[in-house]
Design a protein around this motif. Structure first.
Motif, PDB file in Angstrom:
ATOM      1  N   TYR A  34       0.817  -1.215   0.000  1.00 54.66           N
ATOM      2  CA  TYR A  34       0.000   0.000   0.000  1.00 54.66           C
ATOM      3  C   TYR A  34       0.849   1.263   0.000  1.00 54.66           C
ATOM      4  N   VAL A  35       2.020   1.205   0.640  1.00 57.02           N
ATOM      5  CA  VAL A  35       2.868   2.394   0.745  1.00 57.02           C
ATOM      6  C   VAL A  35       3.982   2.395  -0.303  1.00 57.02           C
ATOM      7  N   GLY A  36       3.902   1.480  -1.266  1.00 56.26           N
ATOM      8  CA  GLY A  36       4.885   1.438  -2.342  1.00 56.26           C
ATOM      9  C   GLY A  36       6.141   0.662  -2.013  1.00 56.26           C
ATOM     10  N   ALA A  37       6.156   0.025  -0.859  1.00 52.46           N
ATOM     11  CA  ALA A  37       7.330  -0.764  -0.473  1.00 52.46           C
ATOM     12  C   ALA A  37       7.176  -2.201  -0.974  1.00 52.46           C
ATOM     13  N   LYS A  38       8.224  -2.980  -0.813  1.00 51.31           N
ATOM     14  CA  LYS A  38       8.231  -4.358  -1.307  1.00 51.31           C
ATOM     15  C   LYS A  38       8.304  -5.332  -0.141  1.00 51.31           C
ATOM     16  N   PRO A  39       7.339  -6.252  -0.044  1.00 50.25           N
ATOM     17  CA  PRO A  39       7.448  -7.292   0.979  1.00 50.25           C
ATOM     18  C   PRO A  39       8.489  -8.328   0.573  1.00 50.25           C
ATOM     19  N   ILE A  40       9.427  -8.574   1.454  1.00 49.01           N
ATOM     20  CA  ILE A  40      10.436  -9.618   1.236  1.00 49.01           C
ATOM     21  C   ILE A  40      10.050 -10.789   2.128  1.00 49.01           C
ATOM     22  N   PHE A  41       9.661 -11.873   1.499  1.00 47.99           N
ATOM     23  CA  PHE A  41       9.097 -12.983   2.258  1.00 47.99           C
ATOM     24  C   PHE A  41      10.178 -13.815   2.935  1.00 47.99           C
ATOM     25  N   VAL A  42       9.944 -14.055   4.216  1.00 48.66           N
ATOM     26  CA  VAL A  42      10.853 -14.818   5.070  1.00 48.66           C
ATOM     27  C   VAL A  42      10.151 -16.119   5.460  1.00 48.66           C
ATOM     28  N   ASP A  43      10.920 -17.194   5.522  1.00 47.55           N
ATOM     29  CA  ASP A  43      10.327 -18.462   5.924  1.00 47.55           C
ATOM     30  C   ASP A  43      10.013 -18.445   7.422  1.00 47.55           C
ATOM     31  N   VAL A  44       9.290 -19.458   7.859  1.00 45.88           N
ATOM     32  CA  VAL A  44       8.833 -19.510   9.248  1.00 45.88           C
ATOM     33  C   VAL A  44       9.438 -20.712   9.967  1.00 45.88           C
ATOM     34  N   GLU A  45       9.285 -20.714  11.272  1.00 41.62           N
ATOM     35  CA  GLU A  45       9.726 -21.849  12.082  1.00 41.62           C
ATOM     36  C   GLU A  45       8.711 -22.978  11.965  1.00 41.62           C
ATOM     37  N   TYR A  46       9.213 -24.157  11.777  1.00 42.90           N
ATOM     38  CA  TYR A  46       8.369 -25.334  11.590  1.00 42.90           C
ATOM     39  C   TYR A  46       7.463 -25.593  12.787  1.00 42.90           C
ATOM     40  N   ASP A  47       7.960 -25.299  13.990  1.00 43.92           N
ATOM     41  CA  ASP A  47       7.212 -25.679  15.190  1.00 43.92           C
ATOM     42  C   ASP A  47       6.255 -24.601  15.696  1.00 43.92           C
ATOM     43  N   THR A  48       6.448 -23.348  15.295  1.00 45.65           N
ATOM     44  CA  THR A  48       5.585 -22.269  15.804  1.00 45.65           C
ATOM     45  C   THR A  48       4.762 -21.567  14.730  1.00 45.65           C
ATOM     46  N   TYR A  49       5.087 -21.789  13.443  1.00 49.45           N
ATOM     47  CA  TYR A  49       4.433 -21.116  12.324  1.00 49.45           C
ATOM     48  C   TYR A  49       4.806 -19.626  12.259  1.00 49.45           C
ATOM     49  N   ASN A  50       5.720 -19.194  13.096  1.00 52.16           N
ATOM     50  CA  ASN A  50       6.101 -17.785  13.149  1.00 52.16           C
ATOM     51  C   ASN A  50       7.388 -17.519  12.385  1.00 52.16           C
ATOM     52  N   ILE A  51       7.559 -16.292  11.955  1.00 51.39           N
ATOM     53  CA  ILE A  51       8.704 -15.863  11.151  1.00 51.39           C
ATOM     54  C   ILE A  51      10.021 -16.258  11.823  1.00 51.39           C
ATOM     55  N   ASP A  52      10.936 -16.755  11.011  1.00 51.97           N
ATOM     56  CA  ASP A  52      12.208 -17.312  11.478  1.00 51.97           C
ATOM     57  C   ASP A  52      13.279 -16.216  11.517  1.00 51.97           C
ATOM     58  N   PRO A  53      13.820 -15.881  12.694  1.00 50.03           N
ATOM     59  CA  PRO A  53      14.823 -14.812  12.773  1.00 50.03           C
ATOM     60  C   PRO A  53      16.107 -15.136  12.024  1.00 50.03           C
ATOM     61  N   ILE A  54      16.458 -16.406  11.910  1.00 53.94           N
ATOM     62  CA  ILE A  54      17.685 -16.778  11.188  1.00 53.94           C
ATOM     63  C   ILE A  54      17.530 -16.499   9.701  1.00 53.94           C
ATOM     64  N   ASP A  55      16.407 -16.910   9.117  1.00 55.51           N
ATOM     65  CA  ASP A  55      16.152 -16.637   7.706  1.00 55.51           C
ATOM     66  C   ASP A  55      15.980 -15.142   7.466  1.00 55.51           C
ATOM     67  N   ALA A  56      15.385 -14.450   8.438  1.00 57.78           N
ATOM     68  CA  ALA A  56      15.185 -13.007   8.293  1.00 57.78           C
ATOM     69  C   ALA A  56      16.510 -12.272   8.148  1.00 57.78           C
ATOM     70  N   GLU A  57      17.490 -12.615   8.985  1.00 57.01           N
ATOM     71  CA  GLU A  57      18.775 -11.906   8.920  1.00 57.01           C
ATOM     72  C   GLU A  57      19.454 -12.120   7.578  1.00 57.01           C
ATOM     73  N   LYS A  58      19.282 -13.293   6.990  1.00 55.69           N
ATOM     74  CA  LYS A  58      19.886 -13.571   5.687  1.00 55.69           C
ATOM     75  C   LYS A  58      19.325 -12.665   4.590  1.00 55.69           C
ATOM     76  N   LYS A  59      18.118 -12.145   4.789  1.00 55.93           N
ATOM     77  CA  LYS A  59      17.437 -11.403   3.735  1.00 55.93           C
ATOM     78  C   LYS A  59      17.469  -9.893   3.945  1.00 55.93           C
ATOM     79  N   ILE A  60      18.204  -9.439   4.946  1.00 56.22           N
ATOM     80  CA  ILE A  60      18.360  -8.005   5.169  1.00 56.22           C
ATOM     81  C   ILE A  60      19.319  -7.429   4.127  1.00 56.22           C
ATOM     82  N   THR A  61      18.905  -6.333   3.505  1.00 61.50           N
ATOM     83  CA  THR A  61      19.719  -5.625   2.512  1.00 61.50           C
ATOM     84  C   THR A  61      19.767  -4.145   2.881  1.00 61.50           C
ATOM     85  N   PRO A  62      20.557  -3.351   2.156  1.00 65.15           N
ATOM     86  CA  PRO A  62      20.552  -1.904   2.415  1.00 65.15           C
ATOM     87  C   PRO A  62      19.182  -1.254   2.232  1.00 65.15           C
TER      88      PRO A  62
END
Length: 383
Positions: A89-117
């Motif tokens: 809605y604000v013109g930004a891009k969602p970068i999809f991160v995988d989730v933890e198998y046991d909680t269904y919640n976003i995985d911090p390890i995968d998230a850090e791999k996808k951080i860019t400038p």
């Protein structure tokens, strides 16, 4: 038919709506303000701003966080599509991160791999009321100077490390849709600990109007409003807020009752092979907005066959949480997403009925039907 979910509404909510209608003030007004104050107190937040739904809450959160054209926001694909849509809605891009198998919640390890400038924020989701790992994401956001936003659509009444969801971040967005733990029909809330966010959120939800309707109505001197920026009509009505106040009074009791039903399911299914039950990690307290079972590899019955069989018995179920990157609306988006856990969870999970008041006989009927189908199929496979 045993429904997948039902709102828990009583005469108290009906009376509150009736009384509010008779006051003549039915748009955003004194009941909204009361609901905001009581919700902020409940959640342990400094401020709360009521809006028309959680999607509009997420949209406004993006704006006040300074997210805009060309920015990237990390978020799970395994969530209702409104999570990703709010980023777009604000013109930004969602970068999809995988989730933890046991909680269904976003995985911090995968998230850090996808951080860019270009990354400006991380949007975490407390999926089905199960708290995400807020501390891990707070550390990430501090390390990379990112904004942390919580999609707590399902999480009213849940807690993390002893604090209710709503107290841990500067922008936390809730839903009061009928499938949520408490409802106002439609409706949403944003909690924040920042006064600047609070003031701008109130401005944006009402067309950017410098003086709201209630202030003008109660003024003894002539007042002319200014529209100081482009805003939106994202207001909650006083009728909805009156219902919300009564729902909030029952929230802790509702959560306790939902947890009892979840405990019944856990006890019945804990020794069944080939399935994974919800996992509440240390420090996490779920309101069990939904009860989801994952069918592991080797399960003798596939998810869709199980769902149809339960439906034939008069039991409504739902598939696992959707993956936004596989929806038609995102087919033209170059996500380059590799999300094996998210896709497996969507394809092999089943959500069972859970609502208040769900009768003991109905809970047992769901359990018996589920176990009966699994065991029958297992016997067929063994033969």
């Amino acid at each position: 038919m045993i429904a997948i979910a039902k709102p828990y509404l009583t005469d108290a909510e009906a009376q509150a709506a009736y009384d509010t209608i008779l006051t003549g003030w039915v748009t955003q007004g004194p009941r909204v303000e009361e609901f905001e104050k009581k919700f902020a107190l409940y959640a342990g937040a400094k401020y709360a701003v009521a809006v028309s739904n959680c999607t509009t809450a997420l949209h406004l959160a993006m704006i006040v966080a300074g997210i805009g054209e060309g920015d990237e926001v990390l978020c799970p694909s395994l969530s209702y599509i409104a999570t990703a849509n709010a980023v777009r809605y604000v013109g930004a891009k969602p970068i999809f991160v995988d989730v933890e198998y046991d909680t269904y919640n976003i995985d911090p390890i995968d998230a850090e791999k996808k951080i860019t400038p270009k990354t400006k924020a991380i949007l975490i989701v407390h999926q089905m009321g199960m708290p995400a790992n807020i501390n891990a994401f707070r550390i990430l956001c501090d390390k990379y100077k990112l904004k942390l936003i919580e999609d707590a659509a399902c999480a009213a009444g849940s807690s993390y490390k002893g604090d209710r969801i709503g107290a841990n971040s500067s922008l936390v967005c809730f839903s009061f849709h009928p499938r949520k733990v408490i409802t106002t029909g439609e409706g949403g809330m944003i909690t924040t600990d920042r006064e600047d966010y609070y003031q701008r959120l109130k401005l944006l939800r009402q067309h950017g109007m410098s003086v709201n309707d209630r202030v003008r109505h109660e003024a003894k001197d002539l007042i002319f409003e200014d529209h100081v920026e482009v805003g939106y009509n994202y207001r909650m009505t006083d009728i909805q807020a009156a219902v919300g106040i009564k729902q909030l009074e029952k929230l802790d009791w509702i959560v306790d009752e939902r947890r009892k039903i979840a405990a019944s399911y856990n006890k019945a299914f804990k020794n069944v092979p080939f399935i994974q039950l919800p996992i509440e990690k240390k420090g996490c307290f779920s309101n069990y907005q939904s009860y989801c079972i994952y069918l592991k590899d080797g399960c003798p019955i596939d998810r869709n066959t199980l769902m149809q069989g339960l439906l034939d018995c008069g039991i409504a179920t739902r598939r696992g949480i959707m993956t936004s990157h596989r929806e038609t609306a995102y087919k033209d988006q170059p996500t380059n997403a590799t999300l094996p856990v998210s896709e497996s969870l969507q394809d092999n999970s089943i959500i069972l009925p859970l609502y208040i008041p769900m009768q003991v006989r109905d809970i047992q009927f769901v359990i018996d039907a589920f176990l009966g189908m699994v065991h029958k199929k297992l016997q067929e496979v063994l033969v």
